[in-house]
Design an enzyme around this catalytic site. Structure first.
Site, PDB file in Angstrom:
ATOM      1  CG  ASP A   1      -1.742   1.242   1.353  1.00 25.97           C
ATOM      2  OD1 ASP A   1      -1.906   1.956   0.350  1.00 25.97           O
ATOM      3  OD2 ASP A   1      -2.230   1.503   2.456  1.00 25.97           O
ATOM      4  CE  LYS A   2       4.139   5.809  -4.809  1.00 24.36           C
ATOM      5  NZ  LYS A   2       4.177   6.132  -6.209  1.00 24.36           N
TER       6      LYS A   2
END
Length: 117
Positions: free
Chosen positions: A1-2
């Site tokens: 999850d950037k």
């Protein structure tokens, strides 16, 4: 999850997942990323992750020492250009430009560090 990673400022580099193109290895990638980072920007999650990974890489540190690299100038990241540029000399005195950032912008670095559109 950037997004979550950047929001919490907790990034890390997984050395065995580093991709290096033909003629280079993971130590080269870590060396060049380190040369294109600002060690003083402790609040920058990307530079911090790069510096920490570099410090753990004996191979990259040896390449820095053996290669005689010296950073002369660093153009920091900004949202418009989406990359960082470092101007570095190697032990033979040859000036090289290292780019770190959005791949499409890094590829355009051949224009001498100027944005061409």
């Amino acid at each position: 999850d950037k997004t979550g990673t950047l929001t919490t400022a907790k990034m890390s580099i997984i050395p065995d997942q580093i991709y290096a193109d033909e003629g280079f290895d993971a130590d080269d990638v870590q060396l060049f990323a380190h040369l294109c980072s600002n060690e003083d920007k402790k609040d920058d999650p990307i530079d911090r992750a790069v510096v920490i990974a570099f410090e753990k890489s004996e191979g990259a540190k040896k390449k820095l020492e053996d290669g005689g690299y010296k950073q002369h100038a660093l153009i920091g990241f900004n949202p418009e250009v989406k990359r960082t540029l470092a101007f570095v000399t190697n032990g033979e005195g040859k000036m090289i430009t290292i780019a770190k950032g959005l791949p499409a912008k890094v590829i355009n670095t051949e224009a001498g560090g100027k944005d061409i559109g």
